[in-house]
Design a protein around this motif. Structure first.
Motif, short mmCIF file in Angstrom:
data_model
loop_
_atom_site.label_atom_id
_atom_site.label_comp_id
_atom_site.label_asym_id
_atom_site.label_seq_id
_atom_site.Cartn_x
_atom_site.Cartn_y
_atom_site.Cartn_z
N THR A 654 46.82 41.46 41.71
CA THR A 654 45.77 41.62 42.70
C THR A 654 45.47 43.10 42.95
OG1 THR A 654 46.47 39.57 43.76
CG2 THR A 654 45.08 41.04 45.05
N HIS A 655 46.53 43.89 43.09
CA HIS A 655 46.34 45.32 43.36
C HIS A 655 45.71 46.02 42.16
CE1 HIS A 655 47.12 48.85 45.78
NE2 HIS A 655 47.63 49.47 44.72
N ALA A 656 46.14 45.65 40.96
CA ALA A 656 45.55 46.27 39.76
C ALA A 656 44.08 45.90 39.62
CB ALA A 656 46.33 45.83 38.52
N ALA A 657 43.70 44.69 40.02
CA ALA A 657 42.30 44.27 39.96
C ALA A 657 41.44 45.06 40.94
CB ALA A 657 42.18 42.78 40.25
N GLU A 658 42.06 45.56 42.01
CA GLU A 658 41.31 46.31 43.01
C GLU A 658 41.21 47.79 42.66
OE1 GLU A 658 43.54 45.52 46.51
OE2 GLU A 658 42.75 43.48 46.77
N SER A 659 42.30 48.37 42.15
CA SER A 659 42.30 49.82 41.98
C SER A 659 42.72 50.28 40.59
CB SER A 659 43.24 50.45 43.02
OG SER A 659 44.54 49.92 42.91
N ALA A 665 45.77 43.63 35.13
CA ALA A 665 45.49 42.43 35.92
C ALA A 665 45.31 41.22 35.01
CB ALA A 665 44.25 42.64 36.79
N TRP A 666 44.43 41.32 34.02
CA TRP A 666 44.20 40.13 33.19
C TRP A 666 45.30 39.91 32.16
CZ3 TRP A 666 40.15 43.96 32.13
CH2 TRP A 666 40.27 44.58 30.90
N GLN A 667 45.93 40.98 31.72
CA GLN A 667 47.02 40.80 30.76
C GLN A 667 48.20 40.07 31.39
OE1 GLN A 667 47.78 44.76 29.33
NE2 GLN A 667 45.99 44.79 27.97
N LEU A 668 48.56 40.47 32.60
CA LEU A 668 49.64 39.77 33.30
C LEU A 668 49.25 38.33 33.61
CD1 LEU A 668 51.39 42.04 35.99
CD2 LEU A 668 52.47 40.61 34.25
N ALA A 669 48.02 38.11 34.09
CA ALA A 669 47.58 36.75 34.41
C ALA A 669 47.59 35.88 33.16
CB ALA A 669 46.19 36.78 35.03
N ASP A 670 47.16 36.42 32.05
CA ASP A 670 47.13 35.67 30.79
C ASP A 670 48.55 35.38 30.29
OD1 ASP A 670 45.79 34.66 28.32
OD2 ASP A 670 46.81 36.36 27.40
N GLN A 671 49.44 36.36 30.39
CA GLN A 671 50.81 36.18 29.93
C GLN A 671 51.55 35.13 30.75
OE1 GLN A 671 51.86 37.73 27.20
NE2 GLN A 671 53.83 36.65 27.25
N ALA A 695 38.83 41.64 37.50
CA ALA A 695 39.10 42.86 36.73
C ALA A 695 38.41 42.82 35.38
CB ALA A 695 40.61 43.03 36.55
N ALA A 696 38.40 41.65 34.72
CA ALA A 696 37.75 41.53 33.41
C ALA A 696 36.25 41.77 33.52
CB ALA A 696 38.03 40.15 32.84
N ARG A 697 35.63 41.24 34.56
CA ARG A 697 34.20 41.47 34.77
C ARG A 697 33.93 42.94 35.08
NH1 ARG A 697 33.06 35.99 38.38
NH2 ARG A 697 32.62 34.61 36.58
N GLN A 698 34.81 43.56 35.86
CA GLN A 698 34.66 44.97 36.19
C GLN A 698 34.68 45.82 34.92
OE1 GLN A 698 34.24 46.12 39.31
NE2 GLN A 698 34.29 48.32 38.85
N GLN A 699 35.55 45.41 33.97
CA GLN A 699 35.70 46.16 32.72
C GLN A 699 34.73 45.69 31.64
OE1 GLN A 699 37.90 48.51 33.03
NE2 GLN A 699 38.65 49.20 31.05
N GLY A 700 34.12 44.50 31.83
CA GLY A 700 33.20 43.96 30.84
C GLY A 700 33.88 43.46 29.59
N ASP A 701 35.05 42.86 29.72
CA ASP A 701 35.82 42.37 28.58
C ASP A 701 35.60 40.86 28.45
OD1 ASP A 701 38.08 41.36 26.97
OD2 ASP A 701 38.83 43.40 27.11
#
Length: 1008
Positions: A654-659, A665-671, A695-701
């Motif tokens: 959550t914190h990584a997705a914010e800042s 964020a997505w790598q941990l969630a996926d793992q 986070a993925a949308r923020q990065q466009g991945d």
């Protein structure tokens, strides 16, 4: 007698299965505690708890219960030699063992007074009848043994007290006991001796005659030799029976008169909470063998207030004085022990000229001065053990209560001091404190705001008192408005102060402790403000600071000693919200904060990689370099880390997705997706995927977005949110295609098969699954292929194609086993058992389902136990082992309910209903089938609806309701034919044929 083992009794009571009630669970606990640290088998437990006639399922029920205890408390319940169970416990915390240990010490004591004190301490442990309510031969025998031990201890203690000349004090109690125990010759001797020493020789002789008459009349015997000798000695007036002479009084150490001092400060009138702790401290301070008590805790936690409150409460117990000394340990200039001793010696009446100069001499004079006095000495705000040691008395009559921010554990090592860590208040206690300062009416008018205010103050007494004082000065301000002011995090500490009074400020209390830290310790404390979880390990702290785990452990120990963090029971560390806020403010000024946060994120991702490698690897996950590590020795250790760090992992995501860093964020969630899925941690899973998607949308991945939607599909599918699941699976497929991630697209094909299969559309599902299998073969992905073949096998069983099902599930097992994914063998074993059941290969089916259960236990995948037990129930039912079938069905149902798998629950209800029907329990069967039908309609599982209808048709047939039976059978037949569910179709036709014979509908029978 109570049996206490910290807080385990309640925890264990809550852990038990439904069929073992709380009273019986506590009986099991008592049976284990009596033999703590020794192996006890389940069969022995059955004999102890139920006695000679246990219920039929007692062994199985206890086995299930003890297994649950082992999962709940793995460090305390272990397998012992010979297959028994061992409760590993500290015997000093279990009354029966403490009782026996104290008796042994009393028997070995050379000093009579010391022996009496030990006997009395042992006897004080008896609070009630042992094992009240337990009536089995074993419990009755143990109870009787304990009664005899207690009675012998009481007589031993009485004998020692008589040797000390306490005959007058004992006389009344001895008279009462002698009337109740007329045949006890030892008791009679003690009573006669006490009477004689009290100058009542005639009464002593009369009691002898009474005892002799009772023995002759009831037992036909004469008194024993010892009692006869005592009788003769009393007749002769023997000098040897006289009481011992009182010891000569020791000369006073000084001619100065003792002066009673009552130095306690004003007690806080609104002291709230700590009831259990106050009682515990009172017991420690008033016990015959009092040792120093050290209350330690973080700044502002209320140590001094507790000490003063307790001191006033204990004033009557310490008539020779109550002394209070501020040692100024947190001011930077702690008081010199020699100066403190000088003041204490003067306070108790010693002339100033008689006070020695040297510290050791003053300490010796102080010990002499207070010897055999009843004094309470409160040493408030101690700096360290060296400051306190010279101030300790030499006799137990003086009780010492020390407060300190550091835990000064050196006193425990040198003087056996009893450490008492003080934490923040409970919610109810915080409410009571606010009400005591502000008035109950004002707090009761805003209960939610009061609770919010307590949490914003971290339930820290100092913060609560400051907040209440500020509100008291602003009568027009509501609690809600003041709480809103405090929610501005960066200003909360500033607002928790009183204008013009620097000492009445939470930040000042924290500053004093922080200023005393060494540079490296202070740096770690600041960086800990970056950790987003509720607590942390030394390993995580080391990652933040860029130091080794052992060095971090040392620094954390220094912080714990300073009262700025607390070590939890699980050997982790934490601090309350205000200290966290203080640390975060310090971290803002640290130039290393960003690199420290990235180190922590990297450590969590790498450790999650290592932990999930033990059975929580997905069929497809995002491509990235993954850490290979020997961090975990086995799957149990890896799972324990995942479970303990679950909340922290979500917080990092959550914190990584914010800042940032966003990829974390997505790598941990996926793992973690397979772990969250198989352990059914849905709330944490949803939070992790939501943050990862953001986070993925923020990065466009695109691939990362697809992976998050992939997870959403699985979760929503199992939650019965069909449309949401279908939307997520198409978004995932589109995202994987856009990113060119073919393995992800293959996995989605299997997910589509799962979706349609759970709707009962098996041919449609099989089409998607065959595409997924072909793609997995072309990619050479063993995990995906194994899962796909397993799913295809299950689909074939619903279609009645059991040979194909057997071939597919067997191939799945072979591929998965070759890939070394042992935890993934559970589902193929269950599905192959179903296929073999359909083929009539019952023993082979039992072997598969039993192996699945073994793997469930080994890999702690409890949700799959329901499916394995349900298949075993069906096989045993159809092979005539009805009792065994019922046992497995009863085991499956609560597991299915607990794990929330609707499909599994429907199967368990239907199977158990069929067994109740066989036993003639038609009402229960009807209730289970009705629930199953409701569940399957809600999630549109039409293949399971059909099975529920077949079951209802059978029940209504047995109830003599052929019309209703035919109606349900027709519905089942319609669904089965539409979906090509051949086994279900045959079962529906069987019922319709039976109904036709009953009603005489020859035309209907012919049509079928």
């Amino acid at each position: 007698m109570e049996f206490r083992l910290l807080g385990a009794v309640q925890a264990w009571t809550d852990a038990g299965p439904v069929e073992l009630g709380p009273a019986r669970q506590q009986t099991v606990l008592a049976a284990l505690l009596v033999d703590a640290n020794s192996a006890v088998s389940v069969e022995q437990l059955v004999d102890r708890v139920w006695g000679e006639r246990p219920p039929p399922r007692a062994t199985h029920t206890l086995y299930s219960y003890v297994s649950r205890l082992r999962r709940l408390l793995p460090d305390m319940i272990n397998r012992g030699p010979g297959g028994g169970y061992v409760l590993t416990a500290d015997a000093s915390r279990i009354d029966v063992h403490r009782f026996r240990r104290l008796l042994g010490q009393a028997g070995e004591a050379d000093d009579e007074a010391r022996a009496v004190a030990l006997f009395q301490e042992a006897l004080a442990l008896w609070r009630a009848e042992p094992f009240a309510g337990a009536d089995t031969p074993w419990f009755n025998a143990v109870r009787e043994t304990l009664r005899k031990e207690r009675w012998a201890a009481e007589l031993d203690c009485t004998e020692r007290r008589l040797r000390l000349g306490q005959h007058a004090e004992l006389l009344s109690a001895l008279a009462e006991r002698s009337a109740l125990h007329r045949l006890d010759e030892r008791l009679a001797a003690l009573y006669m001796l006490a009477l004689y020493r009290c100058g009542r020789q005639a009464d002593a002789l009369a009691h002898y005659r009474s005892v002799r008459g009772v023995l002759a009349g009831e037992l036909g015997i004469d008194p024993g030799q010892d009692l006869r000798r005592l009788h003769q000695a009393i007749l002769d007036g023997g000098a040897g029976l006289c009481a011992p002479a009182a010891p000569a009084a020791a000369p006073p150490p000084s001619a100065s008169a003792w002066v009673v001092q009552s130095q306690l400060p004003l007690a806080p009138p609104d002291f709230a909470g700590r009831d259990g702790l106050v009682d515990h401290l009172e017991e420690l301070l008033t016990s015959p063998a009092a040792v120093p008590v050290v209350v330690s805790g973080s700044p502002g936690v209320g140590k001094s207030a507790l000490a003063v409150h307790l001191g006033h409460r204990l004033r009557p117990v310490f008539p020779d004085g109550q002394w209070y000394v501020r040692l100024l340990g947190t001011t930077g200039r702690p008081r010199d022990p020699a100066e403190v001793l000088s003041g204490l010696l003067r306070a108790c009446g010693l002339d100033g000229d008689a006070i020695p100069e040297a510290l050791d001499d003053r300490a010796a004079a102080f010990r002499s001065r207070v010897a055999d006095r009843r004094v309470l000495l409160i040493l408030d705000d101690a700096a360290d053990a060296e400051q306190v040691r010279p101030l300790l008395p030499g006799t137990a009559g003086v009780s010492v209560l020390v407060t300190s921010r550091p835990d000064i554990r050196g006193l425990t090592a040198s003087h056996g001091a009893h450490p008492v860590p003080l934490t923040v208040l409970e919610q109810g206690e915080a409410h009571d404190l606010l009400a005591g300062v502000l008035g109950g009416q004002r707090v009761a008018a805003e209960p939610e705001a009061a609770a919010r205010l307590a949490e914003l103050c971290a339930r820290l007494p100092l913060a609560l008192r400051i907040a209440a004082a500020n509100l008291g000065a602003r009568p027009g301000t509501s609690l809600a408005a003041y709480a809103q002011e405090l929610t501005e995090g960066s200003r909360r500490l500033a607002r928790l102060s009183i204008a013009g009074d620097r000492q009445a400020a939470v930040r000042t209390a924290f500053d004093h402790s922080h200023a005393a830290l060494a540079q490296g310790t202070a740096r770690l404390f600041a960086l800990l403000g970056l950790h987003p979880g509720p607590d942390f390990t030394a390993e995580a702290a080391g990652a933040l600071a860029g130091v080794s785990e052992s060095e971090a452990e040392h620094l954390l120990d220094e912080l714990a000693t300073a009262g700025l963090v607390q070590r939890t029971a699980a050997d982790r560390f934490q601090f309350h919200d205000l200290l966290r806020l203080y640390a975060q403010e310090l971290a803002e000024a640290d130039p290393e904060r960003e690199s420290a946060w990235e180190r922590l994120c990297t450590w969590y991702l790498a450790t999650a990689d290592a932990a999930t490698a033990f059975g929580y690897v997905g069929s497809v996950q995002l491509p990235r370099p993954r850490t290979e590590s020997d961090r975990f020795a086995d799957r149990h250790q890896a799972l324990a880390w995942l479970e303990s760090e679950r909340a922290h992992l979500v917080a990092v995501i959550t914190h990584a997705a914010e800042s940032g860093p966003y990829p974390i964020a997505w790598q941990l969630a996926d793992q973690l997706r397979p772990y969250f899925y198989r352990r059914r941690h849905y709330p944490e899973w949803e939070a992790a995927m939501t943050a990862g998607l953001r986070a993925a949308r923020q990065q466009g991945d695109a691939a990362a977005e697809a992976a998050m939607h992939h997870g959403f599909f699985l979760m929503r599918q199992h939650a019965g949110r069909i449309q949401d699941a279908l939307e997520a699976v198409h978004l995932a497929r589109e995202g994987y295609r856009r990113a060119g991630f073919i393995p992800g697209e293959a996995a989605i094909l299997t997910n589509l098969a799962l979706h349609y299969g759970q709707r009962g559309q098996m041919r449609h599902a099989l089409g998607w699954q065959e595409q997924a299998i072909a793609l997995a073969r072309s990619l050479g992905r063993a995990n995906s292929l194994g899962r796909g073949l397993n799913m295809a096998g299950l689909i074939h069983t619903y279609l009645g194609e059991f040979d194909r099902a057997l071939a597919r599930t067997t191939e799945s097992l072979e591929i998965t086993r070759a890939a070394g994914q042992e935890s993934l063998l559970i589902s193929p074993h269950i599905n192959r058992a179903i296929a073999r059941y359909g083929l009539g290969q019952y023993e082979e089916g039992v072997a598969d389902a039993t192996e699945a259960l073994r793997l469930c236990e080994e890999h702690q995948q409890r949700h799959s136990e329901a499916g394995a037990n349900e298949v075993l129930a069906r096989i045993h039912r159809d092979t005539g082992r009805t009792e065994l079938a019922h046992t497995h069905a009863e085991l499956a149902l609560p597991i299915a309910r607990a794990t929330g798998d609707t499909s599994n629950l429907a199967d368990c209800l239907t199977t158990l209903a069929g067994l109740h029907r066989v036993r003639g329990r038609l009402d229960t069967a009807l209730a289970h089938l009705t629930e199953a039908l409701h569940l399957t309609r809600r999630c549109d599982a039409r293949h399971q609806q059909a099975e529920a209808h077949v079951g209802l048709a059978h029940v209504h047939e047995d109830l003599g309701e052929p019309a209703l039976a035919a109606e349900h059978a027709e519905r089942a037949l319609s669904i089965a034919r539409e979906l090509e569910l051949r086994p279900t179709e045959r079962r529906a036709l069987t019922v319709l044929g039976a109904v036709g014979w009953v009603t005489g509908d020859v035309q209907e029978r012919a049509r079928r």
